[in-house]
Design a protein around this motif. Structure first.
Motif, PDB file in Angstrom:
ATOM      1  N   ILE A 106       0.858  -1.188   0.000  1.00 39.09           N
ATOM      2  CA  ILE A 106       0.000   0.000   0.000  1.00 39.09           C
ATOM      3  C   ILE A 106       0.884   1.225   0.000  1.00 39.09           C
ATOM      4  O   ILE A 106       1.835   1.325   0.750  1.00 39.09           O
ATOM      5  N   ASP A 107       0.540   2.134  -0.840  1.00 39.44           N
ATOM      6  CA  ASP A 107       1.310   3.360  -0.920  1.00 39.44           C
ATOM      7  C   ASP A 107       1.003   4.218   0.295  1.00 39.44           C
ATOM      8  O   ASP A 107      -0.131   4.608   0.504  1.00 39.44           O
ATOM      9  N   ILE A 108       2.022   4.504   1.079  1.00 33.09           N
ATOM     10  CA  ILE A 108       1.811   5.253   2.322  1.00 33.09           C
ATOM     11  C   ILE A 108       1.256   6.632   2.058  1.00 33.09           C
ATOM     12  O   ILE A 108       0.530   7.178   2.858  1.00 33.09           O
ATOM     13  N   LYS A 122     -13.454   5.891  -6.465  1.00 36.85           N
ATOM     14  CA  LYS A 122     -13.842   4.557  -6.890  1.00 36.85           C
ATOM     15  C   LYS A 122     -12.993   4.052  -8.046  1.00 36.85           C
ATOM     16  O   LYS A 122     -13.117   2.912  -8.464  1.00 36.85           O
ATOM     17  N   ILE A 123     -12.143   4.895  -8.580  1.00 37.05           N
ATOM     18  CA  ILE A 123     -11.342   4.475  -9.720  1.00 37.05           C
ATOM     19  C   ILE A 123     -10.160   3.650  -9.240  1.00 37.05           C
ATOM     20  O   ILE A 123      -9.545   3.943  -8.223  1.00 37.05           O
ATOM     21  N   GLU A 124      -9.859   2.609 -10.007  1.00 37.45           N
ATOM     22  CA  GLU A 124      -8.777   1.722  -9.625  1.00 37.45           C
ATOM     23  C   GLU A 124      -7.448   2.466  -9.599  1.00 37.45           C
ATOM     24  O   GLU A 124      -7.132   3.215 -10.518  1.00 37.45           O
ATOM     25  N   ALA A 125      -6.672   2.212  -8.558  1.00 33.76           N
ATOM     26  CA  ALA A 125      -5.359   2.857  -8.454  1.00 33.76           C
ATOM     27  C   ALA A 125      -4.404   2.229  -9.459  1.00 33.76           C
ATOM     28  O   ALA A 125      -4.593   1.104  -9.892  1.00 33.76           O
ATOM     29  N   LEU A 126      -3.367   2.967  -9.820  1.00 34.11           N
ATOM     30  CA  LEU A 126      -2.468   2.487 -10.864  1.00 34.11           C
ATOM     31  C   LEU A 126      -1.427   1.503 -10.358  1.00 34.11           C
ATOM     32  O   LEU A 126      -0.848   0.774 -11.121  1.00 34.11           O
ATOM     33  N   LYS A 166      -5.712  10.347  -8.425  1.00 28.75           N
ATOM     34  CA  LYS A 166      -5.636   9.903  -7.036  1.00 28.75           C
ATOM     35  C   LYS A 166      -4.750  10.807  -6.187  1.00 28.75           C
ATOM     36  O   LYS A 166      -4.824  10.782  -4.970  1.00 28.75           O
ATOM     37  N   GLY A 167      -3.854  11.538  -6.839  1.00 26.89           N
ATOM     38  CA  GLY A 167      -2.960  12.400  -6.084  1.00 26.89           C
ATOM     39  C   GLY A 167      -1.787  11.674  -5.473  1.00 26.89           C
ATOM     40  O   GLY A 167      -1.036  12.249  -4.682  1.00 26.89           O
ATOM     41  N   THR A 168      -1.603  10.402  -5.840  1.00 26.02           N
ATOM     42  CA  THR A 168      -0.497   9.638  -5.275  1.00 26.02           C
ATOM     43  C   THR A 168       0.675   9.633  -6.251  1.00 26.02           C
ATOM     44  O   THR A 168       0.516   9.839  -7.444  1.00 26.02           O
TER      45      THR A 168
END
Lengths: 73, 370
Positions: B12-14, B32-36, B302-304
């Motif tokens: 998991i991306d912190i 709800k969009i799948e993370a990359l 997502k901003g990640t």
């Protein structure tokens, strides 16, 4: 040649410029943020499948593939 | 199968957890969009030849040529597929901070401490002296920070340390329109994608990003949420938004119709300024070059952060995605340019990707080579 150099403007001039600008912007029509974000989201999703940097492309089709040498498979 | 689940959960991306605190609107909508997942980026070409800091670069529309300019006054045109230098010209000034390729591919524009923007037609004859045909187009009263051709070779838009932007006719050198509104140096400009009409965005040391109407010279919208100089502005592919990179170590996304900031891309661990930003073809990824020598790749929705690219040995000054979106090029003060792509294993499997990414992250391997 562009007429002004900002360094020559006084703080008063700069403040006046800002106020005139804000007066113009007050009259702008703004859309709802939730709607705009949805649209950004949809736009991205519709294009993401063809995006080579998101999906990745096979080495053979990649114009920047490693020059010569071994291929990892 | 179980080990696959375990690995995914460890991974998991912190920053996602951090961002629950700072959730801004795009990220809420994109929940709800799948993370990359984590990406691996690999440098495929290193262009060496500049003797000094690379300050700016631009792709040609043919997707393979690149023009770059450096502190020592050199402007070089490269073939990125072969890494060959096709043309080189030495400007009469140092710190050539701006360069741009003409839409036709037949000329390049550049400028810097000479306060001018000059256009060099590119000759097919490699022996011809490019400097002989040089045309001086723009004249400012301070350094040239950025330049861009409009949709044709006929007009150039410039931004300058004198706080103005200007539109020039290339043939006559005439000033067609000037844009006043910034209260400090303008560092960057970007034209809206052609379908969306005649506007451009500029960012400067007054922490403001302004959107301009090219015909009237009017400043139609302005945004001031950054806490320091805006080094780079770039339109989002649809033209409805733009991103900025700033010395306050954040990148932000502003929506034009909502007239406000809608996303911020930052991490506590990133403390150096972002010098240059660009979007991938679909707009899903934002590439940003930083003064801490890295390039961070952000998931726009997502901003990640989905990838970090190491390899440059000094500040990254310029990052541009190629016109067909297959690669991105980064120019740096270490005097090199690097063309990088998304690394994919052939016959790739999710698990292998994750494993390799984990190994890289935990061991901190910088310039991995297989």
């Amino acid at each position: 040649m562009p007429v002004i150099n900002v360094e020559d403007l006084t703080d008063l001039d700069k403040a006046k410029m800002e106020v005139t600008q804000l007066k113009i912007e007050v009259t702008l029509e703004r859309a709802k943020v939730s709607k705009c974000c949805e649209e950004i989201s949809e736009y991205i999703q519709s294009g993401a499948d063809e995006d080579p940097l998101v999906k990745g492309i096979p080495e053979e089709k990649n114009p920047f593939k490693e020059k010569g040498g071994c291929v990892i498979c | 199968y179980q080990s696959r689940l375990i690995i995914k959960s460890i991974f998991i991306d912190i920053s996602v957890i951090h961002l629950f605190v700072f959730l801004t609107l795009v990220h809420q909508v994109a929940e709800k969009i799948e993370a990359l997942g984590q990406f691996v980026m690999k440098t495929r070409r290193t262009l060496k030849g500049h003797g000094n800091k690379v300050l700016c670069m631009d792709w040609c529309r043919d997707k393979r040529r690149i023009v770059s300019s450096s502190q020592d006054g050199k402007v070089i045109v490269w073939d990125a597929y072969t890494t060959n230098k096709e043309h080189a010209v030495t400007m009469p000034c140092t710190w050539v901070m701006a360069c741009a390729y003409a839409p036709s591919g037949c000329a390049v524009a550049c400028g810097g401490l000479d306060n001018k923007c000059s256009v060099y037609p590119l000759s097919l004859d490699k022996n011809e002296n490019l400097a002989a045909k040089k045309k001086s187009v723009a004249m400012h009263t301070n350094y040239l920070s950025s330049c861009s051709f409009t949709n044709s070779d006929m007009q150039i838009l410039t931004s300058s340390g004198d706080g103005t932007c200007a539109l020039w006719d290339v043939e006559s050198g005439q000033l067609l329109q000037s844009f006043h509104g910034h209260s400090a140096d303008v560092l960057s400009l970007n034209l809206a994608p052609s379908e969306t009409g005649n506007t451009f965005v500029s960012g400067g040391c007054d922490k403001k990003a302004n959107v301009w109407d090219m015909r009237s010279g009017q400043n139609v919208q302005s945004f001031e949420t950054h806490e320091s100089d805006i080094n780079c502005v770039k339109y989002y592919p649809s033209g409805d938004a733009f991103a900025t990179g700033s010395d306050d170590a954040t990148c932000r996304l502003y929506d034009l119709r909502a007239d406000r900031e809608v996303a911020i891309y930052s991490k506590e661990s990133i403390i150096f300024g972002a010098s240059s930003v660009d979007f991938s073809l679909s707009g899903r990824l934002l590439f940003a070059g930083y003064n801490d020598y890295t390039i961070n790749v952000w998931d726009v929705l997502k901003g990640t952060r989905v990838a970090i690219l190491f390899g440059h040995e000094n500040r990254v000054s310029s990052v541009r995605v190629s016109p067909d979106g297959t690669a991105f090029c980064s120019g740096s003060w270490d005097s090199t340019l690097r063309v990088s792509v998304r690394f994919r294993f052939s016959g790739e499997s999710d698990l292998r990707n994750i494993l390799y990414s984990m190994v890289l992250l935990f061991t901190g391997i910088r310039d991995y080579r297989w």
